[in-house]
Motif scaffolding. Structure first.
Motif, PDB file in Angstrom:
ATOM      1  N   LEU A 198     -25.584 -37.957 -14.256  1.00 19.88           N
ATOM      2  CA  LEU A 198     -26.105 -36.853 -15.036  1.00 19.88           C
ATOM      3  C   LEU A 198     -25.317 -35.886 -15.658  1.00 19.88           C
ATOM      4  N   LYS A 199     -24.053 -36.016 -15.167  1.00 19.81           N
ATOM      5  CA  LYS A 199     -22.677 -35.159 -15.607  1.00 19.81           C
ATOM      6  C   LYS A 199     -22.061 -36.045 -16.956  1.00 19.81           C
ATOM      7  N   SER A 200     -22.840 -37.084 -17.515  1.00 18.72           N
ATOM      8  CA  SER A 200     -22.135 -37.724 -18.431  1.00 18.72           C
ATOM      9  C   SER A 200     -21.917 -36.880 -19.652  1.00 18.72           C
ATOM     10  N   LEU A 203     -24.983 -37.046 -22.319  1.00 14.84           N
ATOM     11  CA  LEU A 203     -26.353 -36.247 -21.746  1.00 14.84           C
ATOM     12  C   LEU A 203     -25.802 -34.804 -22.014  1.00 14.84           C
ATOM     13  N   GLU A 204     -24.878 -34.274 -22.601  1.00 13.10           N
ATOM     14  CA  GLU A 204     -24.648 -32.926 -22.920  1.00 13.10           C
ATOM     15  C   GLU A 204     -25.591 -32.234 -23.974  1.00 13.10           C
ATOM     16  N   LEU A 215     -32.320 -34.967 -16.831  1.00  8.66           N
ATOM     17  CA  LEU A 215     -33.111 -36.195 -17.228  1.00  8.66           C
ATOM     18  C   LEU A 215     -34.297 -36.087 -16.229  1.00  8.66           C
ATOM     19  N   ARG A 216     -35.503 -35.991 -16.703  1.00 11.08           N
ATOM     20  CA  ARG A 216     -36.680 -36.165 -16.034  1.00 11.08           C
ATOM     21  C   ARG A 216     -37.793 -37.005 -16.402  1.00 11.08           C
ATOM     22  N   LEU A 249     -26.290 -45.766 -24.395  1.00 15.36           N
ATOM     23  CA  LEU A 249     -26.247 -46.083 -25.945  1.00 15.36           C
ATOM     24  C   LEU A 249     -26.658 -44.703 -26.818  1.00 15.36           C
ATOM     25  N   LYS A 250     -27.987 -44.180 -26.464  1.00 19.00           N
ATOM     26  CA  LYS A 250     -28.096 -42.999 -27.477  1.00 19.00           C
ATOM     27  C   LYS A 250     -28.976 -42.126 -26.785  1.00 19.00           C
ATOM     28  N   LEU A 251     -29.326 -40.639 -27.190  1.00 20.28           N
ATOM     29  CA  LEU A 251     -30.047 -39.808 -26.706  1.00 20.28           C
ATOM     30  C   LEU A 251     -30.740 -39.168 -27.958  1.00 20.28           C
TER      31      LEU A 251
END
Length: 292
Positions: A198-200, A203-204, A215-216, A249-251
């Protein structure tokens, strides 16, 4: 007198011309504002191809599974029923009861069998769900209400169920894990198949300021062709795509005007993506979404 009348006429004509020019200018400005307003739409990285409005009975639709071109299996989070909904007929064509009242959060289908996840982690298995001779059993997991379970899907290629907690995980706070239940054993595997950091940096862009809430998951699905794993997040309004090995891959950030409360996700066999929304200010719906 004639001079005075002529002067009055000239004054009236001048006033009329001024008013006409003012009105034309105002109309032009209003039109320009209207044409410029949709600029926010161009920034979206997805398109809504089709919208299917759901009936009042499915206002709290919490999970969907694609069945055929026009039909979806749906659950809502208060009733132990599978509702088969036809988007073309715009009606529920079948109502299958499997349990009493409860907090049912997701559904997935494997051929003739259905699996429904309750928020405390209990999974209902309904073999031959569309038959009068259906058999109902339960699969236990180590999760409880504290984990707030909402995500369940069937991984056809590996013949297993996948699930992930919305809130508290079984491991570290900075990790969100995806777990498996092989259908051959129907036994929960405590070793995750994927650990999401979750600290990636990827995911900023999450809207949550707290790492453990970055992420929930509210739903999960496997793309039938790429085998990528799609994780839907209703609280943060985002869609995370992972490779089967766990690489991010993508958010995608979702617009609240399109996704009032996205709680369900599923794919057709040819890879079309569908996301369902619970009713908020508008009706509950199922959206066909095209990602860019």
């Amino acid at each position: 007198m004639k001079t005075s009348k002529t002067l009055n006429i000239v004054i009236v004509l001048i006033l009329f011309i001024c008013i006409t020019l003012f009105l034309k200018s105002s109309t032009h400005n209003t039109f320009k504002q209207n044409t410029d307003s949709p600029k926010t739409d161009t920034s979206k990285n997805y398109n809504i191809k089709n919208t299917s409005i759901l009936p009042d009975l499915l206002e709290e639709v919490s999970g969907i599974a694609w069945l055929s071109e026009n039909t979806f299996a749906c659950v809502q989070d208060e009733m132990g029923h599978i509702f088969i909904y036809d988007t073309q007929l715009n009606t529920i064509i079948n109502d299958i009861k499997f349990a009493g009242a409860g907090d049912y959060e997701d559904i997935t289908i494997n051929n003739y069998d259905a699996y429904i996840l309750r928020s405390d982690g209990l999974i209902y298995e309904i073999l031959d769900y569309n038959s009068k001779d259906r058999k109902i059993s339960k699969i236990k997991t180590p999760f409880t209400e504290k984990n707030n379970m909402e995500s369940l899907t069937f991984d056809k290629q590996n013949k297993r169920l996948l699930l992930t907690p919305k809130d508290k995980d079984l491991g570290k706070k900075r990790i969100k894990s995806i777990y498996q239940i092989p259908l051959q054993t129907k036994s929960f595997d405590t070793i995750p198949i994927i650990d999401i950091d979750l600290k990636s940096k990827k995911l900023e862009s999450s809207k949550s300021k707290k790492t453990e809430k970055a992420l929930r998951p509210s739903a999960i699905a496997v793309h039938p062709q790429t085998q990528d794993i799609y994780v839907l997040d209703s609280k943060n309004l985002q869609l995370l795509i992972l490779q089967s090995n766990g690489e991010i891959l993508k958010l995608y950030n979702l617009n609240k005007h399109d996704f009032a409360q996205p709680e369900g996700i599923t794919f057709s066999t040819d890879g079309h993506l569908f996301i369902s929304n619970e009713a908020n200010k508008n009706n509950a719906n199922i959206l066909e979404v095209e990602l860019k």
